[in-house]
Design an enzyme around this catalytic site. Structure first.
Site, PDB file in Angstrom:
ATOM      1  CG  ASN A   9      -1.624   1.249   1.500  1.00 54.68           C
ATOM      2  OD1 ASN A   9      -1.709   2.097   0.618  1.00 54.68           O
ATOM      3  ND2 ASN A   9      -2.166   1.409   2.710  1.00 54.68           N
ATOM      4  CD1 TRP A  10       3.269   0.864  -2.926  1.00 52.46           C
ATOM      5  CD2 TRP A  10       3.425   2.083  -4.809  1.00 52.46           C
ATOM      6  NE1 TRP A  10       3.897   0.098  -3.875  1.00 52.46           N
ATOM      7  CE2 TRP A  10       4.007   0.813  -5.041  1.00 52.46           C
ATOM      8  CE3 TRP A  10       3.399   3.011  -5.852  1.00 52.46           C
ATOM      9  CZ2 TRP A  10       4.567   0.458  -6.275  1.00 52.46           C
ATOM     10  CZ3 TRP A  10       3.957   2.661  -7.074  1.00 52.46           C
ATOM     11  CH2 TRP A  10       4.540   1.406  -7.275  1.00 52.46           C
ATOM     12  CE  LYS A  11       0.057   3.343   4.792  1.00 53.70           C
ATOM     13  NZ  LYS A  11       0.096   3.449   6.223  1.00 53.70           N
ATOM     14  CG  HIS A  95      -5.802   2.034   5.344  1.00 58.24           C
ATOM     15  ND1 HIS A  95      -5.340   2.966   6.236  1.00 58.24           N
ATOM     16  CD2 HIS A  95      -4.805   1.142   5.158  1.00 58.24           C
ATOM     17  CE1 HIS A  95      -4.086   2.653   6.567  1.00 58.24           C
ATOM     18  NE2 HIS A  95      -3.740   1.548   5.923  1.00 58.24           N
ATOM     19  CD  GLU A  97      -2.802   5.571   6.807  1.00 61.23           C
ATOM     20  OE1 GLU A  97      -2.854   5.637   5.572  1.00 61.23           O
ATOM     21  OE2 GLU A  97      -1.842   5.062   7.422  1.00 61.23           O
ATOM     22  CD  GLU A 167      -3.473  -2.482   7.345  1.00 60.53           C
ATOM     23  OE1 GLU A 167      -2.392  -2.736   6.821  1.00 60.53           O
ATOM     24  OE2 GLU A 167      -4.091  -1.430   7.159  1.00 60.53           O
ATOM     25  N   GLY A 173       2.555   2.333  10.800  1.00 61.04           N
ATOM     26  CA  GLY A 173       3.511   3.434  10.651  1.00 61.04           C
ATOM     27  C   GLY A 173       4.210   3.817  11.936  1.00 61.04           C
ATOM     28  CB  SER A 213       5.261  -1.733  11.902  1.00 59.82           C
ATOM     29  OG  SER A 213       4.888  -0.389  12.141  1.00 59.82           O
ATOM     30  N   GLY A 235       5.003   1.422   4.607  1.00 61.58           N
ATOM     31  CA  GLY A 235       6.334   2.014   4.464  1.00 61.58           C
ATOM     32  C   GLY A 235       7.358   1.125   3.762  1.00 61.58           C
TER      33      GLY A 235
HETATM   34  P1  PGA Z   1       2.906   0.381   7.597  1.00 61.95           P
HETATM   35  O1  PGA Z   1       1.441   0.590   6.965  1.00 61.95           O
HETATM   36  O2  PGA Z   1       3.459  -0.892   7.019  1.00 61.95           O
HETATM   37  O3  PGA Z   1       3.694   1.596   7.153  1.00 61.95           O
HETATM   38  O4  PGA Z   1       2.746   0.303   9.074  1.00 61.95           O
HETATM   39  C1  PGA Z   1       0.569  -0.495   6.767  1.00 61.95           C
HETATM   40  C2  PGA Z   1      -0.742  -0.003   6.204  1.00 61.95           C
HETATM   41  O5  PGA Z   1      -1.189   1.088   6.597  1.00 61.95           O
HETATM   42  O6  PGA Z   1      -1.375  -0.671   5.360  1.00 61.95           O
END
Ligand code: PGA
Length: 251
Positions: A9-11, A95, A97, A167, A173, A213, A235
């Site tokens: 997931n490149w966000k 997600h 976020e 998640e 993150g 993470s 990330g």
């Molecule tokens: P992260 O993000 O690996 O940077 O913790 C995972 C995600 O939000 O899908």
């Protein structure tokens, strides 16, 4: 029997040029992988050039979000038909976020799941508790409610196309990963919920992946757990070297 899904997931990262360079590198480094599915989810602006670059490769394309309408006056939104048009096979929905910054509810996410399925897109449904909820001992209750409400009305046939991503919000993150035991325990709980809803055979066939993470140095232990069927990586999916190592894990 469940084919692992290793997703990135490149966000909100990567210009078109950077995105092409990354998938060109991944095409080479992952060319020999045949026993697991590999997926990248770039930002909308990079979907088309990435799709062109990935043609003929073993890497699939997904988007990070959709709006649950086919078309219309929804300024700034992207429909499932548009995602299919550029070659997406998967779409991330729910997600944390989006739940946090854009106040998306389980009911709204449920509409996205349905419309994605109607258009042949496989939803990756994200669920997970916050640190506060875990510290209060409510994580099972929170995740159960999210799974049940986001999957409301999804049939036993349709669920085969769905991937659930656990998640924990406190692990995204932050560098804090759930321990393999903590993750396995919640994955088992999610499989039990799926079993209640769809029966044992379907629950056993549905993939539940872990995100939060995930890094080259913790992926092996996570992937050893019996109910962890892949990873959703933020990330560490932004660099070819670390994502390659994660995809290959125990090799
Ligand atoms: P992260 O993000 O690996 O940077 O913790 C995972 C995600 O939000 O899908």
């Amino acid at each position: 029997m469940r084919v692992p899904l290793m997703a990135g997931n490149w966000k909100m990262y990567k210009s078109v040029g950077e995105a092409i360079a990354l998938v060109q590198a991944l095409k080479e480094s992952l060319a020999d992988i045949a026993d697991r599915e590999i997926l990248v989810c770039p930002p909308f602006t990079a979907l088309y050039p990435v799709a062109e670059t990935l043609k003929g490769s073993n890497i699939e394309l997904g988007a990070q979000n959709i709006y649950p309408k086919e078309e219309g006056a929804y300024t700034g939104e992207i429909s499932p038909t548009m995602l299919v048009d550029v070659g997406c096979r998967y779409v991330i929905v729910g997600h944390s976020e989006r739940r946090q910054h854009f106040k998306e509810s389980d009911e709204f996410i449920n509409r996205k799941v349905h419309l994605a399925l109607e258009h042949g897109l496989r939803p990756i449904l994200c669920v997970g508790e916050t640190l506060e909820e875990r510290e209060a001992g409510h994580e099972v209750e929170v995740v159960t409610k999210q799974v049940q409400e986001c999957l409301a009305g999804v049939t036993g046939e349709e669920i085969k196309e769905v991937v659930v991503a656990y998640e924990p919000v406190w692990a995204i993150g932050t560098g804090l990963t759930a321990t393999p035991r903590q993750a396995q325990a919640m994955h088992e709980t999610i499989r039990d919920i799926l079993q209640d809803l769809y029966g044992q055979e379907t629950a056993e066939a549905t993939r539940i992946i872990y995100g939060g993470s995930v890094k080259p140095d913790n992926v092996d232990d996570l992937m050893r757990e019996p109910d962890i069927d892949g990873t959703l990586v933020g990330g560490a999916s932004l660099k070819a070297e670390s994502f390659t190592r994660i995809v290959k894990n125990d090799e």
